[in-house]
Design a protein around this motif. Structure first.
Motif, PDB file in Angstrom:
ATOM      1  N   ARG A 251       2.690  65.979   3.726  1.00  0.00           N
ATOM      2  CA  ARG A 251       3.614  65.527   4.450  1.00  0.00           C
ATOM      3  C   ARG A 251       2.412  64.320   5.441  1.00  0.00           C
ATOM      4  NH1 ARG A 251       1.146  65.881   9.961  1.00  0.00           N
ATOM      5  NH2 ARG A 251      -0.551  67.339  10.422  1.00  0.00           N
ATOM      6  N   LEU A 252       1.223  63.622   5.146  1.00  0.00           N
ATOM      7  CA  LEU A 252       0.973  62.750   5.295  1.00  0.00           C
ATOM      8  C   LEU A 252      -0.120  61.402   3.991  1.00  0.00           C
ATOM      9  CD1 LEU A 252      -1.868  63.592   8.241  1.00  0.00           C
ATOM     10  CD2 LEU A 252       1.120  61.911   8.397  1.00  0.00           C
ATOM     11  N   ILE A 253       0.685  62.229   3.475  1.00  0.00           N
ATOM     12  CA  ILE A 253       0.116  61.244   1.654  1.00  0.00           C
ATOM     13  C   ILE A 253       1.199  60.549   0.953  1.00  0.00           C
ATOM     14  CG2 ILE A 253      -0.586  62.012  -0.890  1.00  0.00           C
ATOM     15  CD1 ILE A 253      -1.905  64.305  -0.107  1.00  0.00           C
ATOM     16  N   VAL A 254       0.950  59.184   0.131  1.00  0.00           N
ATOM     17  CA  VAL A 254       1.563  58.191   0.001  1.00  0.00           C
ATOM     18  C   VAL A 254       0.515  58.067  -1.426  1.00  0.00           C
ATOM     19  CG1 VAL A 254       2.584  57.767   1.166  1.00  0.00           C
ATOM     20  CG2 VAL A 254       0.844  56.182   1.165  1.00  0.00           C
ATOM     21  N   THR A 255       1.388  57.678  -2.078  1.00  0.00           N
ATOM     22  CA  THR A 255       0.142  57.001  -3.809  1.00  0.00           C
ATOM     23  C   THR A 255       0.226  55.344  -4.026  1.00  0.00           C
ATOM     24  OG1 THR A 255       2.084  57.822  -5.077  1.00  0.00           O
ATOM     25  CG2 THR A 255       0.299  59.296  -4.837  1.00  0.00           C
TER      26      THR A 255
ATOM     27  N   LEU B 217      -2.745  58.672   4.507  1.00  0.00           N
ATOM     28  CA  LEU B 217      -4.030  57.905   2.624  1.00  0.00           C
ATOM     29  C   LEU B 217      -3.046  57.877   2.343  1.00  0.00           C
ATOM     30  CD1 LEU B 217      -6.346  61.178   3.382  1.00  0.00           C
ATOM     31  CD2 LEU B 217      -5.805  59.473   4.921  1.00  0.00           C
ATOM     32  N   SER B 218      -3.346  56.660   1.982  1.00  0.00           N
ATOM     33  CA  SER B 218      -1.932  56.113   0.080  1.00  0.00           C
ATOM     34  C   SER B 218      -3.780  56.392  -0.939  1.00  0.00           C
ATOM     35  CB  SER B 218      -2.362  54.712   0.181  1.00  0.00           C
ATOM     36  OG  SER B 218      -1.810  54.608  -1.011  1.00  0.00           O
ATOM     37  N   LEU B 219      -3.323  57.034  -1.844  1.00  0.00           N
ATOM     38  CA  LEU B 219      -4.256  57.443  -2.644  1.00  0.00           C
ATOM     39  C   LEU B 219      -4.171  57.369  -3.994  1.00  0.00           C
ATOM     40  CD1 LEU B 219      -4.194  62.044  -2.426  1.00  0.00           C
ATOM     41  CD2 LEU B 219      -6.144  59.921  -1.258  1.00  0.00           C
ATOM     42  N   GLY B 220      -4.873  55.879  -4.657  1.00  0.00           N
ATOM     43  CA  GLY B 220      -4.578  55.274  -5.713  1.00  0.00           C
ATOM     44  C   GLY B 220      -5.714  56.078  -6.891  1.00  0.00           C
TER      45      GLY B 220
ATOM     46  N   GLU C 258      -5.322  63.183  10.436  1.00  0.00           N
ATOM     47  CA  GLU C 258      -4.421  63.428  10.070  1.00  0.00           C
ATOM     48  C   GLU C 258      -3.948  64.452  11.263  1.00  0.00           C
ATOM     49  OE1 GLU C 258      -3.763  68.650   9.043  1.00  0.00           O
ATOM     50  OE2 GLU C 258      -5.508  67.414   8.535  1.00  0.00           O
ATOM     51  N   ALA C 259      -5.283  64.298  12.271  1.00  0.00           N
ATOM     52  CA  ALA C 259      -5.184  64.483  13.890  1.00  0.00           C
ATOM     53  C   ALA C 259      -4.012  63.042  14.330  1.00  0.00           C
ATOM     54  CB  ALA C 259      -6.445  64.673  14.785  1.00  0.00           C
ATOM     55  N   LEU C 260      -4.193  62.278  13.799  1.00  0.00           N
ATOM     56  CA  LEU C 260      -3.326  60.751  14.568  1.00  0.00           C
ATOM     57  C   LEU C 260      -2.252  60.851  13.888  1.00  0.00           C
ATOM     58  CD1 LEU C 260      -6.657  58.188  14.568  1.00  0.00           C
ATOM     59  CD2 LEU C 260      -5.946  59.680  16.590  1.00  0.00           C
TER      60      LEU C 260
ATOM     61  N   GLU D   9       9.205  60.503  -0.173  1.00  0.00           N
ATOM     62  CA  GLU D   9       9.356  60.777   1.309  1.00  0.00           C
ATOM     63  C   GLU D   9       8.829  60.269   2.296  1.00  0.00           C
ATOM     64  OE1 GLU D   9      10.454  64.834   3.225  1.00  0.00           O
ATOM     65  OE2 GLU D   9      10.502  65.278   1.319  1.00  0.00           O
ATOM     66  N   ASN D  10       7.870  60.505   2.308  1.00  0.00           N
ATOM     67  CA  ASN D  10       7.211  60.127   3.170  1.00  0.00           C
ATOM     68  C   ASN D  10       6.761  58.628   3.331  1.00  0.00           C
ATOM     69  OD1 ASN D  10       6.338  63.070   3.274  1.00  0.00           O
ATOM     70  ND2 ASN D  10       4.216  62.631   2.189  1.00  0.00           N
TER      71      ASN D  10
END
Length: 236
Positions: free
Chosen positions: A190-194, A166-169, A160-162, A228-229
């Motif tokens: 805003r930092l999650i993809v799947t 994160l891609s969550l499977g 998050e700081a960087l 969107e991300n």
């Protein structure tokens, strides 16, 4: 994937899917798939399982392939010190020398920076070493995703700081390791993809359902935000 599989994924609501090869040969096959379907885009890399196969010839091939509009990222690259799948798809309890993996990982990150593409990272290395390398080489400036995220909350907070996604499977969501669920609950949308990390991308809807339950938001909202991300990252 067959045309029927692609249609099944699109009918499930998937608007953008990223496929990738593991080496030069499978990358060529994946590119043909991406060229046939507007919903599918391609990421280029030699997987860390085969990090010793990455050469200057491979790099030049990737630079040339990146001229195709279907190419939107570099990856999976990264570190894996836990074992690997052979080219015959048999699990082996061995891995490419750590120093070679690090060198190949750095080469991929530098290529991503050069091409102004996000990098998709496979991290089965030690601690936060992969994040150290990403930060050192400035990867977050052009975008970075931790593929198959399976780490803890401290790792997620550093991402998050960087500004690393994160891609969550599905497999990890269904069988969470210690600290994983806390990390998912903490991670900003805003930092999650799947992902499904399989030829059944329609099952990403199940991943969205589990993420939604953990974060207390509707499945549709998870899917919409993840798409969107990914569009933002890949400029699609």
């Amino acid at each position: 994937m067959s045309p029927e599989d692609v249609k099944k994924a699109e009918d499930a609501g998937l608007a953008l899917m990223i496929t990738m090869g593991l080496d030069e040969a499978s990358t060529a096959v994946a590119l043909k798939l991406a060229k046939r379907h507007r919903s599918i885009r391609l990421s280029l890399a030699v997987h860390p399982w085969y990090g010793d196969e990455y050469t200057e010839k491979t790099r030049k091939m990737f630079v040339d392939l990146a001229k195709n509009h279907e190419v939107v990222a570099i990856g999976e690259t990264g570190l894996d010190f836990t074992g690997r799948m052979s080219h015959q798809w048999v699990r082996e309890e061995k891995y490419v020398d750590k120093a070679i993996q690090r060198e190949t990982f750095r080469a991929h990150v530098q290529l991503a920076r050069e091409l102004k593409l996000p990098v998709i990272v496979h991290d089965r290395g030690d601690g936060q070493e992969a994040l150290d390398i990403l930060e050192e080489l400035g990867a977050p400036k052009t975008g970075a995703i931790i593929h198959g995220f399976a780490k803890d909350e401290a790792y997620a907070k550093r991402c998050e700081a960087l500004g690393i996604h994160l891609s969550l499977g599905l497999r990890t969501l269904q069988n969470p390791p210690p600290g994983f669920e806390a990390a998912v609950k903490h991670a900003p949308m805003r930092l999650i993809v799947t992902e499904t990390d399989s030829n059944k991308p329609w099952e990403v809807v199940k991943a969205c359902e589990i993420i939604g339950k953990l974060k207390g938001v509707p499945t549709e909202e998870v899917g919409s935000k993840a798409t969107e991300n990914l569009r933002r990252l890949t400029k699609q």
